[in-house]
Design a protein around this motif. Structure first.
Motif, PDB file in Angstrom:
ATOM      1  N   CYS A 459       0.815  -1.227   0.000  1.00  0.00           N
ATOM      2  CA  CYS A 459       0.000   0.000   0.000  1.00  0.00           C
ATOM      3  C   CYS A 459       0.849   1.279   0.000  1.00  0.00           C
ATOM      4  N   GLU A 460       2.049   1.233  -0.556  1.00  0.00           N
ATOM      5  CA  GLU A 460       2.835   2.456  -0.736  1.00  0.00           C
ATOM      6  C   GLU A 460       2.169   3.342  -1.785  1.00  0.00           C
ATOM      7  N   ASP A 510      -1.021  -4.038  -3.499  1.00  0.00           N
ATOM      8  CA  ASP A 510      -1.871  -4.650  -2.460  1.00  0.00           C
ATOM      9  C   ASP A 510      -1.897  -6.155  -2.692  1.00  0.00           C
ATOM     10  N   ARG A 511      -1.497  -6.909  -1.707  1.00  0.00           N
ATOM     11  CA  ARG A 511      -1.416  -8.371  -1.843  1.00  0.00           C
ATOM     12  C   ARG A 511      -2.787  -9.023  -1.946  1.00  0.00           C
ATOM     13  N   ASP A 512      -3.831  -8.269  -1.739  1.00  0.00           N
ATOM     14  CA  ASP A 512      -5.178  -8.839  -1.816  1.00  0.00           C
ATOM     15  C   ASP A 512      -5.839  -8.577  -3.151  1.00  0.00           C
ATOM     16  N   VAL A 513      -5.106  -8.030  -4.118  1.00  0.00           N
ATOM     17  CA  VAL A 513      -5.709  -7.634  -5.388  1.00  0.00           C
ATOM     18  C   VAL A 513      -5.061  -8.424  -6.521  1.00  0.00           C
ATOM     19  N   GLY A 514      -5.881  -9.086  -7.311  1.00  0.00           N
ATOM     20  CA  GLY A 514      -5.501  -9.675  -8.587  1.00  0.00           C
ATOM     21  C   GLY A 514      -4.188 -10.423  -8.590  1.00  0.00           C
ATOM     22  N   GLU A 515      -3.330 -10.056  -9.550  1.00  0.00           N
ATOM     23  CA  GLU A 515      -2.063 -10.767  -9.724  1.00  0.00           C
ATOM     24  C   GLU A 515      -1.095 -10.490  -8.588  1.00  0.00           C
ATOM     25  N   MET A 516      -1.410  -9.550  -7.715  1.00  0.00           N
ATOM     26  CA  MET A 516      -0.526  -9.249  -6.594  1.00  0.00           C
ATOM     27  C   MET A 516      -0.657 -10.260  -5.459  1.00  0.00           C
ATOM     28  N   ASN A 547       0.675  -2.979   7.493  1.00  0.00           N
ATOM     29  CA  ASN A 547      -0.377  -2.961   8.517  1.00  0.00           C
ATOM     30  C   ASN A 547      -1.540  -2.129   7.997  1.00  0.00           C
ATOM     31  N   LYS A 548      -2.326  -2.747   7.103  1.00  0.00           N
ATOM     32  CA  LYS A 548      -3.411  -2.005   6.460  1.00  0.00           C
ATOM     33  C   LYS A 548      -4.782  -2.348   7.035  1.00  0.00           C
ATOM     34  N   ASN A 549      -4.891  -3.376   7.804  1.00  0.00           N
ATOM     35  CA  ASN A 549      -6.186  -3.814   8.337  1.00  0.00           C
ATOM     36  C   ASN A 549      -6.197  -3.631   9.845  1.00  0.00           C
ATOM     37  N   VAL A 550      -7.357  -3.201  10.359  1.00  0.00           N
ATOM     38  CA  VAL A 550      -7.528  -3.069  11.811  1.00  0.00           C
ATOM     39  C   VAL A 550      -8.081  -4.379  12.347  1.00  0.00           C
ATOM     40  N   ASP A 573      -7.245 -10.291  12.239  1.00  0.00           N
ATOM     41  CA  ASP A 573      -6.607  -9.193  11.513  1.00  0.00           C
ATOM     42  C   ASP A 573      -6.201  -9.734  10.144  1.00  0.00           C
ATOM     43  N   GLY A 574      -6.584  -9.047   9.091  1.00  0.00           N
ATOM     44  CA  GLY A 574      -6.270  -9.507   7.740  1.00  0.00           C
ATOM     45  C   GLY A 574      -4.809  -9.374   7.374  1.00  0.00           C
ATOM     46  N   ASP A 575      -4.009  -8.721   8.205  1.00  0.00           N
ATOM     47  CA  ASP A 575      -2.594  -8.549   7.911  1.00  0.00           C
ATOM     48  C   ASP A 575      -1.814  -9.791   8.328  1.00  0.00           C
ATOM     49  N   GLU A 576      -0.597  -9.887   7.820  1.00  0.00           N
ATOM     50  CA  GLU A 576       0.293 -10.967   8.182  1.00  0.00           C
ATOM     51  C   GLU A 576       1.265 -10.480   9.254  1.00  0.00           C
ATOM     52  N   ALA A 577       1.979 -11.422   9.838  1.00  0.00           N
ATOM     53  CA  ALA A 577       2.973 -11.071  10.850  1.00  0.00           C
ATOM     54  C   ALA A 577       4.026 -10.151  10.229  1.00  0.00           C
ATOM     55  N   PRO A 578       4.530  -9.137  10.942  1.00  0.00           N
ATOM     56  CA  PRO A 578       4.320  -8.897  12.382  1.00  0.00           C
ATOM     57  C   PRO A 578       3.227  -7.876  12.675  1.00  0.00           C
ATOM     58  N   TYR A 579       2.254  -7.730  11.800  1.00  0.00           N
ATOM     59  CA  TYR A 579       1.232  -6.708  11.971  1.00  0.00           C
ATOM     60  C   TYR A 579      -0.104  -7.296  12.414  1.00  0.00           C
ATOM     61  N   SER A 580      -0.106  -8.467  12.962  1.00  0.00           N
ATOM     62  CA  SER A 580      -1.354  -9.057  13.426  1.00  0.00           C
ATOM     63  C   SER A 580      -1.231  -9.359  14.919  1.00  0.00           C
ATOM     64  N   ALA A 581      -1.306 -10.597  15.314  1.00  0.00           N
ATOM     65  CA  ALA A 581      -1.208 -10.973  16.719  1.00  0.00           C
ATOM     66  C   ALA A 581       0.222 -10.753  17.211  1.00  0.00           C
ATOM     67  N   PRO A 582       0.417 -10.558  18.550  1.00  0.00           N
ATOM     68  CA  PRO A 582      -0.594 -10.593  19.611  1.00  0.00           C
ATOM     69  C   PRO A 582      -1.398  -9.291  19.693  1.00  0.00           C
TER      70      PRO A 582
END
Length: 866
Positions: A459-460, A510-516, A547-550, A573-582
């Protein structure tokens, strides 16, 4: 045997013992004289059977009880349909008539069983040749005639033997081949002229004695064997086999083997065991390169190898198998070759070797390797299977600027491991050096590195500079005059500056879009110099999760029953580590934070539970969840604190905290109405009692006079002493106060937790009284300060709640003890209330109610829990 046949097929008499065992020969009849073409012979008595030669045997034990026994033999020609009968009579031999002399025969030493006869195979005669004589001892008392039957007489080979009728001499009429007829068994008969058989038929054996008339022979026309070269002496090569048709286990079949000759006629290389025919290595050094094959002429002879024995010759071929006893050597020890720089997968040289081992075998197959000068793997050498040559190729482009020539050292081995020949010395591995001259050519720009990996945060913003990728001219070593462009591909994420090589994003990654979704993509960058020479490089763009998702709580609606079991809150949290748990959970509302607490369970979950005993109702609790990257997600958790055992009981039935409203059932409303009427009746009674005191007071219609008074009873009252009852003179106390007027006292009940009648009016007051400003002054208290409506507003909801909570018992039936009539029976019990309407959730400091009069204890026990 005595045969009486005055007329053919009329009658035959046999003189036999009185008892005959089974399978005993009775006698013989002449069937051919009766019916020449008989093909079916049978007996009328099952105890007797007749053979084709006319012999009559018993089938079972027979006893001549009447000194005579008769039966009939039936002869039948089925084709001509002719039948003849022979009548057979058996007479006890002790009653027979003697023809020669009237004496009783006595058994003496017998000559009816001579030893087997021997006839030499291929006998030269003269023929007929007498071979044996049979005689019967009864010839001393009888006139005996001899006859015989069996193979060689009346069976194939017919006419080979015959016996003289009067003398019993046995003659041979011609020579016999033992290999065809090794022996004969004939049956000899001795009879008197009247058919009497004083002797049992004799089985006589004529053995044909072997003559060495068959030479031994080999089982194969050609024997082929093989043996590895350099085999040690004594190694078995193979075995010759021969056979002899003469009689086994005699000299005629005792064979001996020997080698007649060897080709080539050099030193004898093999030995042949005379008895077993086993061929073994004799020469200590068999060299395939010298003699690849040997041919042996072998002989087998019977009579144990005696010169007069018969013999046969055969051929054995022995091939010498190749072993890798010759190391390959290069034809040249130095080679030179040339190649242009940057050329790949091109053949630059062929090398050859000399190997004396058998061509095409693993011992001659060459295996080449580069043992020095190829650290970077730019060269590769393989074997041409057709020519056995080594083919040297360039597999990586060479750089003239880095090295103008390369020197390689090549070694060669065989596919099979090397085997050192006997009496020879170890040889060293053959090597050869190759000098490769690199020729300079005009090259295009070169990217360094050839693969550039760039990581970009998710998301840059569009146009963000993420790196720089430039190429250099190998000739000059700088990047001047080189332009860049990205070759079209499946991903359109980045752009490159044509002059500077700076790389920027052209879209939000964005890793959640199409070919990304794959998270990375390769881009081919083309660099072009001033001369039009091109070079390529690769940029690998990897999208680093951001860290794009709350964080969000998955479930926000819960029901909490009486057991106050903690609620498990889980966030995602839809993000991956290290932006999710704990995750970190917090209650943002201070008032609710004082009532509820959060306990950690794991990185994703917490437990939500009340801190104490809270009223039933629905609570909307604001909970914030903070992920590991610091992003906050606001959530509202709705908890319905319900009077239930299982959450299903509260479906469709909630309690709202706002404005203090309570949703009640039908039975609760009915109980409230009945309780109100009962309370009204009690208050009227209290007011009436108050009017009979020493001091008469005016009571209005809407005044309850006093909350609790001492009523007139028939027994002395109890003195009330409790810390919850405070005299009138005490001022500024939040717990409560009292008023004393004449002989009557009024007391105000104050709940231990600060909830009093004044709370019905609102305003957040903590006492029943209205304390004027200036806390040090004497409070102004109205003796009738609470009207009946105020008292009703305080007691009615509380009593309704208590009735509602206990409106059902354990069997889900309507409780019958929430409104009961009580009669005064003396002093109150210290056990307290036993009604189901007692408060289940609160401990109140109202112990003084135990000291009230009996009529008031009923009301107190209804409203207050012990």
């Amino acid at each position: 045997v005595l045969t009486l046949c005055g007329e053919a097929c009329e009658k035959v008499i046999f003189h036999v013992p009185s008892k005959l065992e089974a399978d005993t020969l009775v006698g013989r009849v002449d069937l051919k004289e009766c019916l020449q073409s008989a093909d079916l012979i049978s007996s009328s008595d099952a105890n007797f059977r007749v053979l084709e030669d006319g012999s009559v045997y018993t089938t079972a034990a027979v006893s001549l009880s009447a000194e005579k026994k008769a039966f009939t033999l039936l002869l039948e020609d089925t084709e001509e349909q002719v039948q003849k009968k022979i009548h057979v009579s058996l007479v006890d031999e002790e009653k027979k008539t003697r023809h020669s002399r009237d004496t009783v025969l006595k058994r003496t030493k017998r000559r009816w069983g001579p030893i087997p006869s021997v006839m030499i195979e291929n006998s030269l005669g003269p023929f007929p040749l007498q071979i044996q004589q049979v005689q019967s001892d009864t010839a001393q008392n009888y006139t005996i005639y001899y006859s015989a039957s069996g193979p060689g007489i009346d069976q194939d080979p017919k006419g080979l033997f015959y016996i003289e009728r009067e003398t019993g001499n046995i003659f041979a009429t011609r020579a016999v081949d033992r290999e065809e007829y090794p022996s004969f068994q004939i049956i000899c008969f001795a009879t008197t002229p009247d058919g009497y058989s004083p002797e049992v038929p004799l089985v006589h054996t004529i053995r044909i004695e072997d003559d060495n008339d068959n030479a031994p022979y080999f089982t194969k026309e050609l024997f082929e064997f093989s043996v590895p070269e350099n085999s040690k002496p004594g190694v078995v090569v193979g075995r010759l086999t021969a056979e002899d048709r003469d009689e086994p286990y005699t000299l005629h079949t005792t064979l001996k083997y020997r080698i007649v000759s060897q080709t080539p006629p050099v030193t004898p290389a093999f030995s042949l065991h005379g008895d077993t025919g086993v061929i073994a290595v004799l020469l200590p050094q068999l060299d395939r390169e010298l003699v690849p094959r040997y041919t042996l002429l072998v002989e087998v002879r019977d009579m144990a190898g005696q010169p007069y024995g018969l013999c046969t010759t055969g051929t054995a071929i022995i091939r010498i198998e190749d072993t890798n006893d010759n190391a390959p050597t290069f034809r040249q020890i130095q080679y030179e070759t040339r190649v242009e720089e940057n050329r790949v997968n091109v053949e630059i040289l062929r090398v050859a070797v000399v190997d004396l081992d058998e061509p095409g075998s693993p011992g001659a197959g060459a295996v080449y390797e580069i043992i020095r000068g190829n650290d970077d793997g730019s060269f590769e050498i393989t074997t041409d299977k057709n020519t056995n040559e080594g083919v040297l190729c360039v597999v990586k482009g060479l750089d003239y600027e880095s090295a103008k020539q390369r020197v390689l050292v090549i070694a060669v081995n065989n596919e099979a491991p090397y085997m050192l020949a006997p009496h020879s010395q170890q040889v060293s591995q053959s090597t050869s050096s190759v000098t490769v001259h690199v020729m300079d050519v005009d090259e295009g720009p070169v990217f360094k590195p050839c693969l550039l990996r760039i990581e970009v945060k998710e998301c840059e913003d569009v146009g963000t500079a993420i790196g720089r990728y430039v190429a250099e001219d190998p000739e000059t070593g700088n990047s001047e005059g080189i332009s860049y462009r990205i070759q079209p591909g499946p991903c359109n994420w980045i752009s490159i500056d044509e002059r500077s090589g700076e790389v920027r994003t052209v879209k939000v990654l964005d890793r959640d879009v199409g070919e990304m979704r794959r998270g990375q993509c390769n881009f081919t960058v083309i660099a072009v110099d001033r001369n039009g020479k091109t070079g390529t490089g690769t940029i690998q763009v990897c999208i680093v999760p951001g860290n794009k998702n709350v964080p969000r709580i998955v479930k926000t609606d819960y029901i909490m029953c009486r057991d106050r079991k903690p609620i498990c809150l889980t966030a995602q949290d839809g993000d991956e580590a290290p932006y999710s748990a704990p995750f970190v959970y917090r209650i943002t509302d201070r008032s609710l934070a004082s009532m509820w607490k959060i306990t950690r369970h794991d990185d994703n979950s917490v437990y939500l539970s009340p801190k104490g005993d809270i009223p039933f109702g629905t609570y909307e609790i604001p909970v914030s969840v903070i992920d590991n990257g610091g992003k906050v997600g606001e959530n509202t958790v709705r908890v319905n604190v319900c009077d239930c055992v299982t959450p299903t009981e509260c479906n469709g039935r909630t309690r709202e905290l706002a404005a203090g409203n309570v949703t009640l059932g039908l039975w609760a409303i009915l109980a409230m109405i009945l309780g109100s009427l009962l309370l009204l009746l009690i208050l009227i009674t209290i007011c009436g009692c108050c009017g009979t005191g020493a001091m008469q007071r005016h009571v209005t219609d809407d005044c309850a006079n006093h909350n609790l008074i001492i009523s007139n009873t028939e027994a002395p009252g109890e003195e009330v002493m409790d810390h919850n009852i405070i005299p009138l003179q005490t001022t500024g106390d939040q717990g409560g106060f009292g008023i004393k007027t004449g002989d009557q006292q009024t007391f105000e009940m104050v709940k231990g937790r600060g909830h009093t009648l004044e709370s019905v009016k609102g305003g957040g007051h903590q006492t029943l009284g209205s304390v004027k400003e200036g806390g040090g002054q004497q409070p102004m208290v109205d003796t009738c300060r609470y009207s009946y409506s105020e008292w009703h507003n305080f007691t009615h909801p509380r009593l309704g709640e208590k009735v509602h909570l206990c409106r059902q018992d354990e069997e889900q039936k309507h409780s019958e003890d929430y409104l009961l009539s009580y009669n005064y029976e003396g002093k109150g019990s210290l056990a307290g209330s036993v009604g189901c309407c007692s408060d289940q959730h609160e401990e109140e400091a109202l112990d003084f109610l135990d000291q009230l009069e009996p009529k008031f204890r009923t009301l107190a026990e209804t409203c207050v829990k012990r």
